[in-house]
Design an enzyme around this catalytic site. Sequence first.
Site, PDB file in Angstrom:
ATOM      1  N   GLU A 398       0.819  -1.200   0.000  1.00  0.00           N
ATOM      2  CA  GLU A 398       0.000   0.000   0.000  1.00  0.00           C
ATOM      3  C   GLU A 398       0.862   1.263   0.000  1.00  0.00           C
ATOM      4  O   GLU A 398       0.427   2.316  -0.446  1.00  0.00           O
ATOM      5  CB  GLU A 398      -0.901  -0.003   1.246  1.00  0.00           C
ATOM      6  N   HIS A 419       6.701 -27.144  -1.382  1.00  0.00           N
ATOM      7  CA  HIS A 419       5.998 -28.206  -2.107  1.00  0.00           C
ATOM      8  C   HIS A 419       4.969 -27.629  -3.079  1.00  0.00           C
ATOM      9  O   HIS A 419       4.151 -28.355  -3.614  1.00  0.00           O
ATOM     10  CB  HIS A 419       5.341 -29.167  -1.111  1.00  0.00           C
ATOM     11  N   LYS A 534     -14.055   0.830  -4.073  1.00  0.00           N
ATOM     12  CA  LYS A 534     -15.145   1.248  -3.171  1.00  0.00           C
ATOM     13  C   LYS A 534     -16.195   2.035  -3.953  1.00  0.00           C
ATOM     14  O   LYS A 534     -17.399   1.826  -3.784  1.00  0.00           O
ATOM     15  CB  LYS A 534     -14.590   2.120  -2.040  1.00  0.00           C
TER      16      LYS A 534
HETATM   17  O1  PA5 Z   1      -3.679   1.302   5.836  1.00  0.00           O
HETATM   18  C1  PA5 Z   1      -4.803   1.743   5.651  1.00  0.00           C
HETATM   19  O2  PA5 Z   1      -5.037   2.959   5.680  1.00  0.00           O
HETATM   20  C2  PA5 Z   1      -5.993   0.837   5.386  1.00  0.00           C
HETATM   21  O3  PA5 Z   1      -5.625  -0.485   5.298  1.00  0.00           O
HETATM   22  C3  PA5 Z   1      -6.996   0.986   6.504  1.00  0.00           C
HETATM   23  O4  PA5 Z   1      -6.411   0.632   7.713  1.00  0.00           O
HETATM   24  C4  PA5 Z   1      -8.223   0.114   6.249  1.00  0.00           C
HETATM   25  O5  PA5 Z   1      -8.816   0.435   5.031  1.00  0.00           O
HETATM   26  C5  PA5 Z   1      -9.248   0.307   7.358  1.00  0.00           C
HETATM   27  O6  PA5 Z   1      -9.616   1.641   7.452  1.00  0.00           O
HETATM   28  P1  PA5 Z   1     -10.371   2.191   8.717  1.00  0.00           P
HETATM   29  O7  PA5 Z   1      -9.491   2.093   9.893  1.00  0.00           O
HETATM   30  O8  PA5 Z   1     -10.703   3.606   8.390  1.00  0.00           O
HETATM   31  O9  PA5 Z   1     -11.604   1.360   8.882  1.00  0.00           O
END
Ligand code: PA5
Length: 544
Positions: A398, A419, A534
């Site tokens: 990310e 494996h 989303k």
């Molecule tokens: O690293 C990130 O920003 C995302 O993985 C969020 O943690 C994830 O989408 C969850 O978001 P939130 O804490 O707003 O529910």
Amino acid sequence: MKNKFRNGQIVEGVITGVQPYGAFVSLSEDVSGLIHISEISDDYVRDINYYVRQGEKIIVKIIDTSDGNQHLRLSLKALNYSSRKQRINEEYKRPLVPKSNLGFSTLEQVLPTWVKGRKDAMIKVDLSHALLEGNVLDYQEEVNRIHAMIHGKTGKGSDYLGWVDWAETFDKDEFNRIKASAKKIREQADVLLVCGIGGSYLGARAAIEMIQGTYYNDDLEVIYVGNTFSSTSIVRILDYIKDKDVACNVISKSGTTTETSLAFRLIRQFMEEKYGDQSVDRIYVTTDKETGLLKPFADKKGYETFVIPDDIGGRFSVITPVGLLPIAAAGIDIDEMMNGIKKATADFNNPNLEENPAYVYAVVRRMMEKQGKDVEMFVSYEPHLLFLAEWWKQLFGESEGKEEKGLLPASVNFSTDLHSMGQFVQDGKKILFETVVLVDEPMEDMNVPSDKDDLDELNYLEGKSLHWINEQAFKGTLEAHEVTGNVPNVLLHIPKADAYNFGYTVMFFFKALAMSVYMLDVNPFDQPGVEVYKKNMFRLLGKK
Ligand code: PA5
């Protein structure tokens, strides 16, 4: 003495010296030979150091034994070893070892100190199997510049650098409140439901599984919900908990994440039905201090709340109440975890590449890319590191997968995946390098018992420890992948899978990540790409 080697034989040896005219190879205690420069490659060999290096294990073909055991003539090119040619990279052509050291030093002497590790270092980075074509120390100036940028908070996305000095700045009262709530959860519940997704769940799971190990016997069971839309998963969990005493920690920075909100609605209703007004006492909310839906919701209901700091993004939040409450509730010592974070913060606040393994790892990732690698594969030999790998994939994927840049983070668990995925790593397209995360001290161990009939023919392992066997699997795999498969292996040694080392390890990866991603000139702290699905999903769901 009779010559035990013959012409045409393919053997493995170790390079003991490199000279402009060839490389000396030891095949056994009393047998050695020379790969003359003309036997290195079919291509023109301008500098032998682009192809071989001292200390390296190498497979060669014996082409002449007539001068005896000390003077075998060996060939690399006779193997048609095309993968070795891939080690030459036109753009980044540099000798594998500095020229000044040729023939005079051992590999250990010419590589910087972090290869062996500083004596007090908690994580050791071993690059002796990394097949590096350049010198890490060449990046010192760039590292100095980015280090100043991280600590001066002047780079892209610097509003999200709260984790850099979190060891000093964290709210001590809230920390004590976390410990009190964790104790209460342990008293009131058989099951803690940790309801969150991505950064709001992976860190806690990585910590709890790494530190406690699989099939850990505890009075409190932790179940992770709110991380999937799978109807089967959600319904099965609701059914599983129906006769158990539960508590729930819902975690969401935005307070609007659909997977989490939906699961929380179902759990909340289940708990309200089961406990009535008392359910308030069993629900703990970790969210932003004011924005989003969850904070006003929690205040209205009267739930205990914990704050996710504005300047720490989801994937860095395991060191905040996001990770700390579930980890403490699982019975893990979060004071020790904070001690590890503190020590790592101090250790890695140092731009000197010879003293900072996190920055060495960061630089090596970028060097691997320049050597043509697109995939970094996190390898572990312990099933209880599976979620450390999941957490690591989120952290790196990310943070750097933007602007069509970055390494794809993948993971495997060996020997299990030897494996399956092992075939690709060994023989597939040469797109990946491995980052092997090793825990030096196992949590548990036992010796292989004897069996009087030995029908399974395993008595040769009698008395050997299971951990020792796992180590031999690692060593054999390392050799297979590096030497035979020409796949670079970066080794990261963690001394022990405890709370202190977990804290230390996450800061190691945070610091490495920031350095590595800034080297790509990418903002490590946003994630614009995750919004696209989303938008489409909301359209299909009919959300206004
Ligand atoms: O690293 C990130 O920003 C995302 O993985 C969020 O943690 C994830 O989408 C969850 O978001 P939130 O804490 O707003 O529910």
